[in-house]
Motif scaffolding. Structure first.
Motif, mmCIF file in Angstrom:
data_model
loop_
_atom_site.group_PDB
_atom_site.id
_atom_site.type_symbol
_atom_site.label_atom_id
_atom_site.label_comp_id
_atom_site.label_asym_id
_atom_site.label_seq_id
_atom_site.Cartn_x
_atom_site.Cartn_y
_atom_site.Cartn_z
ATOM 1 N N UNK A 119 -3.634 -15.657 64.756
ATOM 2 C CA UNK A 119 -3.022 -14.960 63.631
ATOM 3 C C UNK A 119 -1.769 -15.706 63.189
ATOM 4 N N UNK A 120 -0.623 -15.041 63.191
ATOM 5 C CA UNK A 120 0.619 -15.693 62.754
ATOM 6 C C UNK A 120 1.568 -15.934 63.921
ATOM 7 N N UNK A 121 0.999 -16.091 65.107
ATOM 8 C CA UNK A 121 1.795 -16.299 66.315
ATOM 9 C C UNK A 121 2.202 -17.749 66.484
ATOM 10 N N UNK A 122 3.260 -17.951 67.228
ATOM 11 C CA UNK A 122 3.690 -19.274 67.646
ATOM 12 C C UNK A 122 3.358 -19.453 69.112
ATOM 13 N N UNK A 123 3.737 -20.579 69.704
ATOM 14 C CA UNK A 123 3.374 -20.851 71.095
ATOM 15 C C UNK A 123 4.008 -19.888 72.106
ATOM 16 N N UNK A 124 5.012 -19.147 71.722
ATOM 17 C CA UNK A 124 5.583 -18.151 72.624
ATOM 18 C C UNK A 124 4.686 -16.948 72.804
ATOM 19 N N UNK A 125 3.776 -16.739 71.837
ATOM 20 C CA UNK A 125 2.872 -15.586 71.886
ATOM 21 C C UNK A 125 1.404 -15.969 72.052
ATOM 22 N N UNK A 126 1.049 -17.218 71.733
ATOM 23 C CA UNK A 126 -0.354 -17.625 71.750
ATOM 24 C C UNK A 126 -0.458 -19.082 72.157
ATOM 25 N N UNK A 127 -1.469 -19.384 72.961
ATOM 26 C CA UNK A 127 -1.827 -20.766 73.307
ATOM 27 C C UNK A 127 -3.340 -20.893 73.239
ATOM 28 N N UNK A 128 -3.859 -22.094 72.977
ATOM 29 C CA UNK A 128 -5.312 -22.280 72.975
ATOM 30 C C UNK A 128 -5.926 -21.822 74.295
ATOM 31 N N UNK A 129 -7.172 -21.397 74.242
ATOM 32 C CA UNK A 129 -7.832 -20.905 75.461
ATOM 33 C C UNK A 129 -8.016 -22.009 76.499
ATOM 34 N N UNK A 130 -8.078 -23.259 76.065
ATOM 35 C CA UNK A 130 -8.236 -24.389 76.979
ATOM 36 C C UNK A 130 -6.853 -24.908 77.393
ATOM 37 N N UNK A 131 -6.459 -24.716 78.657
ATOM 38 C CA UNK A 131 -5.138 -25.183 79.096
ATOM 39 C C UNK A 131 -4.905 -26.675 78.859
ATOM 40 N N UNK A 132 -5.975 -27.472 78.805
ATOM 41 C CA UNK A 132 -5.816 -28.902 78.540
ATOM 42 C C UNK A 132 -5.308 -29.170 77.126
ATOM 43 N N UNK A 133 -5.411 -28.199 76.242
ATOM 44 C CA UNK A 133 -4.966 -28.363 74.855
ATOM 45 C C UNK A 133 -3.563 -27.814 74.617
#
Length: 69
Positions: A47-61
């Motif tokens: 949505x409109x989140x930044x990295x403090x609230x959302x990260x890709x499901x793949x930790x390598x990314x």
């Protein structure tokens, strides 16, 4: 496939884009460095989140996403 703004437009608005000129906002919204083709479900979950609230499901990314942000 959907096109995602890495730095969400509404998040940028909350962090100062409201004071930018129309030209600055258009440039930012169309900046290829801020656009990324993504899976629709990933785009919806971010949505409109930044990295403090959302990260890709793949930790390598995570690092690539955070650096790009």
């Amino acid at each position: 496939v959907q096109i995602d703004h890495v730095w969400a437009l509404s998040l940028s608005w909350d962090h100062g884009a409201a004071t930018w000129s129309i030209e600055q906002r258009e440039t930012f919204a169309n900046d290829p460095l801020n656009l990324q083709a993504v899976d629709g479900s990933a785009n919806a979950s971010k949505s409109d989140s930044g990295p403090g609230e959302w990260l890709p499901s793949d930790p390598d990314a995570w690092c690539e996403y955070i650096a790009r942000f």
